[in-house]
Design an enzyme around this catalytic site. Structure first.
Site, PDB file in Angstrom:
ATOM      1  N   GLY A 107      -4.242  -4.651  -4.512  1.00 23.88           N
ATOM      2  CA  GLY A 107      -5.230  -3.744  -5.092  1.00 23.88           C
ATOM      3  C   GLY A 107      -4.528  -2.466  -5.478  1.00 23.88           C
ATOM      4  N   HIS A 108      -4.432  -2.215  -6.768  1.00 27.22           N
ATOM      5  CA  HIS A 108      -3.818  -0.975  -7.229  1.00 27.22           C
ATOM      6  C   HIS A 108      -4.935  -0.003  -7.593  1.00 27.22           C
ATOM      7  CE1 HIS A 108       0.364  -2.673  -8.524  1.00 27.22           C
ATOM      8  NE2 HIS A 108       0.130  -2.787  -7.248  1.00 27.22           N
ATOM      9  N   GLN A 164       2.264  -5.991  -2.943  1.00 22.55           N
ATOM     10  CA  GLN A 164       2.617  -6.019  -1.509  1.00 22.55           C
ATOM     11  C   GLN A 164       3.930  -5.250  -1.273  1.00 22.55           C
ATOM     12  OE1 GLN A 164       1.711  -9.474  -2.795  1.00 22.55           O
ATOM     13  NE2 GLN A 164      -0.350  -8.752  -2.485  1.00 22.55           N
ATOM     14  N   ASP A 201       1.818  14.798   1.245  1.00 18.09           N
ATOM     15  CA  ASP A 201       0.750  15.746   1.592  1.00 18.09           C
ATOM     16  C   ASP A 201      -0.053  15.318   2.818  1.00 18.09           C
ATOM     17  OD1 ASP A 201       0.071  13.684  -0.409  1.00 18.09           O
ATOM     18  OD2 ASP A 201      -1.978  14.388  -0.056  1.00 18.09           O
ATOM     19  N   ASN A 247      -4.844 -10.572  -3.931  1.00 13.95           N
ATOM     20  CA  ASN A 247      -4.723  -9.956  -2.601  1.00 13.95           C
ATOM     21  C   ASN A 247      -4.297  -8.492  -2.747  1.00 13.95           C
ATOM     22  OD1 ASN A 247      -2.240 -10.789  -3.587  1.00 13.95           O
ATOM     23  ND2 ASN A 247      -1.438 -11.488  -1.634  1.00 13.95           N
ATOM     24  N   ASP A 298       0.817  -1.225   0.000  1.00 17.10           N
ATOM     25  CA  ASP A 298       0.000   0.000   0.000  1.00 17.10           C
ATOM     26  C   ASP A 298       0.843   1.265   0.000  1.00 17.10           C
ATOM     27  OD1 ASP A 298      -2.254  -1.694   0.233  1.00 17.10           O
ATOM     28  OD2 ASP A 298      -1.926  -1.801   2.394  1.00 17.10           O
ATOM     29  N   GLU A 299       2.012   1.224  -0.596  1.00 14.11           N
ATOM     30  CA  GLU A 299       2.876   2.405  -0.651  1.00 14.11           C
ATOM     31  C   GLU A 299       2.436   3.373  -1.753  1.00 14.11           C
ATOM     32  OE1 GLU A 299       4.036  -0.696  -1.059  1.00 14.11           O
ATOM     33  OE2 GLU A 299       5.360  -1.166   0.620  1.00 14.11           O
ATOM     34  N   GLY A 300       1.503   2.940  -2.586  1.00 13.77           N
ATOM     35  CA  GLY A 300       1.084   3.789  -3.719  1.00 13.77           C
ATOM     36  C   GLY A 300       1.814   3.390  -4.989  1.00 13.77           C
ATOM     37  N   LYS A 301       2.125   2.105  -5.094  1.00 11.24           N
ATOM     38  CA  LYS A 301       2.860   1.610  -6.276  1.00 11.24           C
ATOM     39  C   LYS A 301       2.068   1.842  -7.554  1.00 11.24           C
ATOM     40  CE  LYS A 301       3.176  -2.469  -4.408  1.00 11.24           C
ATOM     41  NZ  LYS A 301       2.766  -2.172  -3.025  1.00 11.24           N
ATOM     42  N   ARG A 310       3.782 -29.215  -5.358  1.00 14.25           N
ATOM     43  CA  ARG A 310       3.705 -29.810  -6.700  1.00 14.25           C
ATOM     44  C   ARG A 310       2.367 -30.467  -7.032  1.00 14.25           C
ATOM     45  NH1 ARG A 310       9.323 -32.423  -5.378  1.00 14.25           N
ATOM     46  NH2 ARG A 310       8.196 -32.367  -3.413  1.00 14.25           N
TER      47      ARG A 310
HETATM   48  P1  IMP Z   1      -2.402 -12.921   2.097  1.00 11.30           P
HETATM   49  O1  IMP Z   1      -1.448 -12.348   1.102  1.00 11.30           O
HETATM   50  O2  IMP Z   1      -3.850 -12.713   1.706  1.00 11.30           O
HETATM   51  O3  IMP Z   1      -2.096 -14.348   2.453  1.00 11.30           O
HETATM   52  O4  IMP Z   1      -2.238 -12.089   3.466  1.00 11.30           O
HETATM   53  C1  IMP Z   1      -1.036 -12.135   4.227  1.00 11.30           C
HETATM   54  C2  IMP Z   1      -0.727 -10.774   4.824  1.00 11.30           C
HETATM   55  O5  IMP Z   1      -0.351  -9.887   3.790  1.00 11.30           O
HETATM   56  C3  IMP Z   1      -1.901 -10.105   5.550  1.00 11.30           C
HETATM   57  O6  IMP Z   1      -1.399  -9.364   6.642  1.00 11.30           O
HETATM   58  C4  IMP Z   1      -2.460  -9.171   4.508  1.00 11.30           C
HETATM   59  O7  IMP Z   1      -3.159  -8.083   5.082  1.00 11.30           O
HETATM   60  C5  IMP Z   1      -1.169  -8.730   3.829  1.00 11.30           C
HETATM   61  N1  IMP Z   1      -1.399  -8.293   2.440  1.00 11.30           N
HETATM   62  C6  IMP Z   1      -1.635  -9.053   1.359  1.00 11.30           C
HETATM   63  N2  IMP Z   1      -1.774  -8.319   0.252  1.00 11.30           N
HETATM   64  C7  IMP Z   1      -1.584  -7.041   0.622  1.00 11.30           C
HETATM   65  C8  IMP Z   1      -1.558  -5.803  -0.093  1.00 11.30           C
HETATM   66  O8  IMP Z   1      -1.725  -5.714  -1.308  1.00 11.30           O
HETATM   67  N3  IMP Z   1      -1.322  -4.693   0.658  1.00 11.30           N
HETATM   68  C9  IMP Z   1      -1.098  -4.754   1.989  1.00 11.30           C
HETATM   69  N4  IMP Z   1      -1.107  -5.883   2.695  1.00 11.30           N
HETATM   70  C10 IMP Z   1      -1.351  -7.019   2.022  1.00 11.30           C
END
Ligand code: IMP
Length: 425
Positions: free
Chosen positions: A40-41, A223, A332, A38, A13-16, A144
């Site tokens: 979200g951009h 991530q 900001d 997992n 969530d750094e704003g990539k 596998r």
């Molecule tokens: P998983 O990737 O769904 O197995 O979650 C493992 C950990 O990574 C959890 O703490 C999630 O909140 C975190 N996580 C997974 N994807 C993201 C992401 O895109 N941004 C921030 N945290 C993430």
């Protein structure tokens, strides 16, 4: 532009998404190398907000080729939904979106097991996963037994689905979770296979050929470094390598063909899900950052935990990824803070620690050592040139970069494309 790896330097969530969107103009191909839905951009372009979980945001730029690499765990149903969403905005991914035939697929049973696993964990062991089936799919890959995208083209695909549903149901039963209907799953994935067939390719070959032809490639991570399965706060991590090393194994592009690494880092810290966060602010300042920064997960909507900038984490990320340039985001959000704290090191059992400990027991005893700087108390989001920022804002940014190493390449002062100050990137 040279071939570039882009990674998150903190807990995601750094704003990539926004930085990638800006750099995309300079490249021909954008490839995702790990993670799955997992991530979200969020990209805001021409007043429209797009949330993408699997497809690189480069798809929003006409003519750019986007690749979902072999290191990604790809949920075919999510991909279909994203493609359909884009078509709704008159963006046609066909012909410029390709999924690696080697990418492993997140199937409905992986999602069901992810949720059941997490529900069974005791309070202190909960990881706070996104519930998107990421861990179980990487487990299947490593043990596998996984299903790869290319398997959708095989005659035995549907037999394997039946086999896997039966196995998963046995596990789900023990976990007191709902079983899946094999016929229904076969029907769902038959439709998915028909839809996705034109997008399947040997993307490692595509990348090698494009590189040979002089095209430039951006490898994008999801991530962040502190969620890396090897280098993050294990076991409170995701199941892949979001760090620079993962970019090559996750796409097949040779490490010798990489020219530079860009690290994306927020001007403060956030984390979603469970696990250590040394500079966490559980007070009104933390709440203020969350509200002003809109710190709620793009995938799950969960509130993000917020804290001061942690230079120990930044330094560690710089080292693990070999960051050449930083893209610093969300400056900001700090506009209203009269005093800013920066964690420069940790104190543990009376000793000063400069490097990030691997042992969570040690980490839990670490207290941040803070340095303070005065805030600038004025709006930065209208500034279009770095030199026009308040002197105190520049001093803060330059102090952070000095503490963590590398050079500043981009500074972002707001969510829109126009609020990106370029400094050599
Ligand atoms: P998983 O990737 O769904 O197995 O979650 C493992 C950990 O990574 C959890 O703490 C999630 O909140 C975190 N996580 C997974 N994807 C993201 C992401 O895109 N941004 C921030 N945290 C993430």
């Amino acid at each position: 532009m040279p071939n570039t790896i882009l990674v998150g330097a903190q807990w995601g969530d750094e704003g990539k998404g926004k930085v990638i969107d800006v750099l995309t103009n300079q490249v021909d191909i954008i490839a995702r190398f790990q993670g799955g839905s997992n991530a979200g951009h969020t990209v805001i372009a021409e007043g429209k907000k797009y949330v993408l979980h699997l497809i690189p945001s480069g798809i929003l730029h006409e003519g750019k080729v986007c690749i979902i690499g072999n290191g990604v765990v790809m949920n075919p149903l999510d991909l279909i939904e994203e493609i359909s969403m884009l078509r709704g905005y008159a963006i046609v991914p066909a012909g410029r979106l390709f999924v690696s035939c080697r990418s492993h697929m997140v199937m409905n049973w992986h999602r069901a097991i992810d949720k059941a696993d997490e529900a069974l964990r005791s309070a202190e062991k909960k990881i706070g996963t996104t519930g998107r089936g990421i861990g179980p799919t990487y487990c299947a890959k490593v043990s596998r037994t996984g299903l790869r995208v290319g398997d959708m083209l095989s005659a035995t695909f549907f037999d394997r689905i039946r086999e896997q549903v039966a196995e998963a149901n046995a596990r789900l039963k023990v976990m007191n979770a709902e079983p899946l209907d094999a016929d229904e799953q076969v029907r769902i994935y038959k439709e998915a296979a028909d839809f996705l067939r034109p997008y399947i390719a040997d993307t490692a070959v595509m990348l090698a050929e494009a590189d040979k032809a002089g095209k430039s490639i951006l490898l994008e991570g999801a991530q962040g470094t502190m969620l890396d399965i090897d280098f993050g706060t294990y076991p409170f991590v995701t199941s892949s390598n979001p760090t620079a090393g993962g970019a090559c194994t996750g796409t097949g592009l040779s490490p010798r063909r990489i020219d530079r690494v860009v690290g994306v880092i927020k001007a403060y810290t956030t984390r979603v899900g469970a696990g250590p966060l040394p500079t966490e602010l559980e007070d009104a300042i933390g709440e203020g950052l969350r509200q002003r920064g809109g710190e709620f997960g793009a995938t799950t909507g969960r509130p993000r935990r917020c804290g001061w900038f942690d230079a120990v984490v930044g330094r560690y990320s710089c080292m693990i990824n070999g960051v050449d340039f930083w893209a610093m985001t969300k400056l900001d959000v700090l506009d209203a803070e009269p005093v800013l704290k920066i964690c420069v090191a940790y104190e543990c059992d009376g000793k000063r620690i400069e490097t990030f400990p691997s042992d969570l027991d040690i980490l839990s005893r670490c207290k941040p050592i803070y340095e303070e700087m005065p805030g600038w108390l004025s709006e930065t989001s209208k500034v279009t040139h770095y030199e026009d920022l308040p002197v105190k804002a520049r001093a803060y940014v330059e102090r952070l970069v000095h503490l963590i190493g590398g050079r500043l390449g981009v500074l972002s002062v707001g969510p829109a494309r126009e609020t990106t100050l370029r400094l050599g990137l």
